[in-house]
Design an enzyme around this catalytic site. Structure first.
Site, PDB file in Angstrom:
ATOM      1  N   ASP A  75     -11.380   2.965   3.956  1.00  0.00           N
ATOM      2  CA  ASP A  75     -11.713   1.540   3.845  1.00  0.00           C
ATOM      3  C   ASP A  75     -13.235   1.334   3.825  1.00  0.00           C
ATOM      4  OD1 ASP A  75      -9.771  -0.352   3.492  1.00  0.00           O
ATOM      5  OD2 ASP A  75      -9.276  -0.556   5.624  1.00  0.00           O
ATOM      6  N   LYS A 115       0.836  -1.201   0.000  1.00  0.00           N
ATOM      7  CA  LYS A 115       0.000   0.000   0.000  1.00  0.00           C
ATOM      8  C   LYS A 115       0.872   1.253   0.000  1.00  0.00           C
ATOM      9  CE  LYS A 115      -3.890  -2.327   2.096  1.00  0.00           C
ATOM     10  NZ  LYS A 115      -4.551  -2.791   3.313  1.00  0.00           N
ATOM     11  N   GLN A 173      -4.834  -1.510   9.602  1.00  0.00           N
ATOM     12  CA  GLN A 173      -4.754  -2.837   8.984  1.00  0.00           C
ATOM     13  C   GLN A 173      -5.343  -3.896   9.916  1.00  0.00           C
ATOM     14  OE1 GLN A 173      -3.477  -3.493   5.767  1.00  0.00           O
ATOM     15  NE2 GLN A 173      -4.322  -5.524   6.150  1.00  0.00           N
TER      16      GLN A 173
END
Ligand code: NAD
Length: 297
Positions: free
Chosen positions: A121, A54, A98
């Site tokens: 997200d 990422k 994460q």
């Protein structure tokens, strides 16, 4: 019939390039680069790889990447304090924590602490709610990526029968919502669905997000169906090899004999996730800076 292979890798590369161009224009207009903060707690091997990827992709797309790697024994209070700092940092447009988090940390309460306007997200309940009532917010990256592949392939989805297999909050449910918004007739199937094969056989569009290797067989599919395989499963290694093969939830070779189009694993849905994350971050940056979100983003 032999199905068209839906090349998610190539689609994702084009999306990343487009995001990179718009991100360069954003930096000129805003006087700063769009920024994504990624928080990793602990040393889960797969998560390390995702976070590294990422970071690289963010920088390659002309955006700033802020990585925060914290030890596995980080307390909830320390993690919440970091999230709060990032919420208040104007150089940060998107915040991603994460998952999975170590067991002592409650994922829901950490996600709830992220500002919904930086929740790229799309996991915050506010964004799930916005999606459900048709307001603009952030949509989880994997289902949004699936939707881009589907509309690129099929155009208007109105009236098509769609079956989503899997009802997780990060894939199955938002996927069903997106298909519904696109006027498909949507069924969500799951582990308690009776006679799954005949439910799937009705579908013009099948989205498989189960996590069971090659569960969906050729005789489950309607002739000419479009199949999106979200599953990522590693088979046990063959003798003499140290890693098993990656396969999806759909038996690709035999399904290709019946489907009109199908995503491979790897190289289908997987690469879309990071590309959409970059896209969501740039959307957040425009909103945060009070600039119009460009049309083709
Ligand atoms: P999950 O474990 O949270 O959900 C799985 C769903 O499948 C559940 O809703 C369950 O009801 C359903 N299910 C389980 N067994 C079933 C059965 N026998 N028949 C019908 N339904 C069944 O998983 P998830 O997070 O939604 O992920 C699903 C898959 O997608 C996994 O393989 C995961 O690795 C993959 N995934 C890929 C990406 C990507 O970037 N491509 C992103 C997220 C998840």
């Amino acid at each position: 019939m032999s199905a068209t292979r839906i090349d998610g890798k190539a689609f994702a590369a084009r999306l990343r390039e487009r995001v990179g161009e718009y991100a360069a224009r954003f930096a000129e207009a805003a006087g700063r680069r769009a920024g994504l903060a990624v928080v990793l707690v602990g040393d889960d091997a797969a998560s390390q790889v995702y976070v590294g990827a990422k970071n690289k992709a963010t920088v390659a797309a002309n955006m700033a990447s802020f990585e925060h790697r914290l030890p596995a024994d980080t307390s909830a209070a320390a993690l919440l304090a970091l999230v709060e700092r990032l919420n208040n940092d104007d150089s940060v447009d998107g915040i991603l924590v994460q998952l999975p988090l170590p067991d002592h940390l409650d994922e829901q309460s950490i996600i709830a602490a992220i500002s919904p306007d930086k929740d790229v997200d799309g996991f915050h309940v506010i964004n799930a709610g916005r999606l459900s009532v048709g307001q603009s917010g952030f949509v989880p990256c994997t289902p949004l990526g699936c939707m881009m592949l589907l509309t690129d392939r099929l155009g208007d989805l109105s009236g098509l029968e769609a079956v989503v297999i899997g009802r997780s909050n990060i894939v199955g449910k938002p996927m069903a919502q997106l298909l519904l918004d696109a006027n498909a007739t949507v069924t969500i199937a799951h582990s308690r669905t009776k006679d799954l094969a005949s439910v799937v056989r009705r579908a013009d569009i099948v989205v498989a997000a189960v996590g069971r290797p090659e569960m969906i067989r050729k005789d489950w599919l309607k002739d000419g169906a479009t199949v999106i395989d979200v599953g990522i499963n590693r088979l046990p290694p063959e003798p003499g090899k140290d890693k098993g093969k990656l396969v999806g939830d759909v038996a690709y070779d035999e399904a290709s004999e019946v489907a009109a189009a199908i995503t491979p694993v790897p190289g289908g849905v997987g690469p879309m996730t990071i590309a959409v994350l970059l896209r969501n971050t740039l959307v957040a940056a425009h909103r945060n800076a009070g600039l119009d979100v460009p049309e083709g983003l």
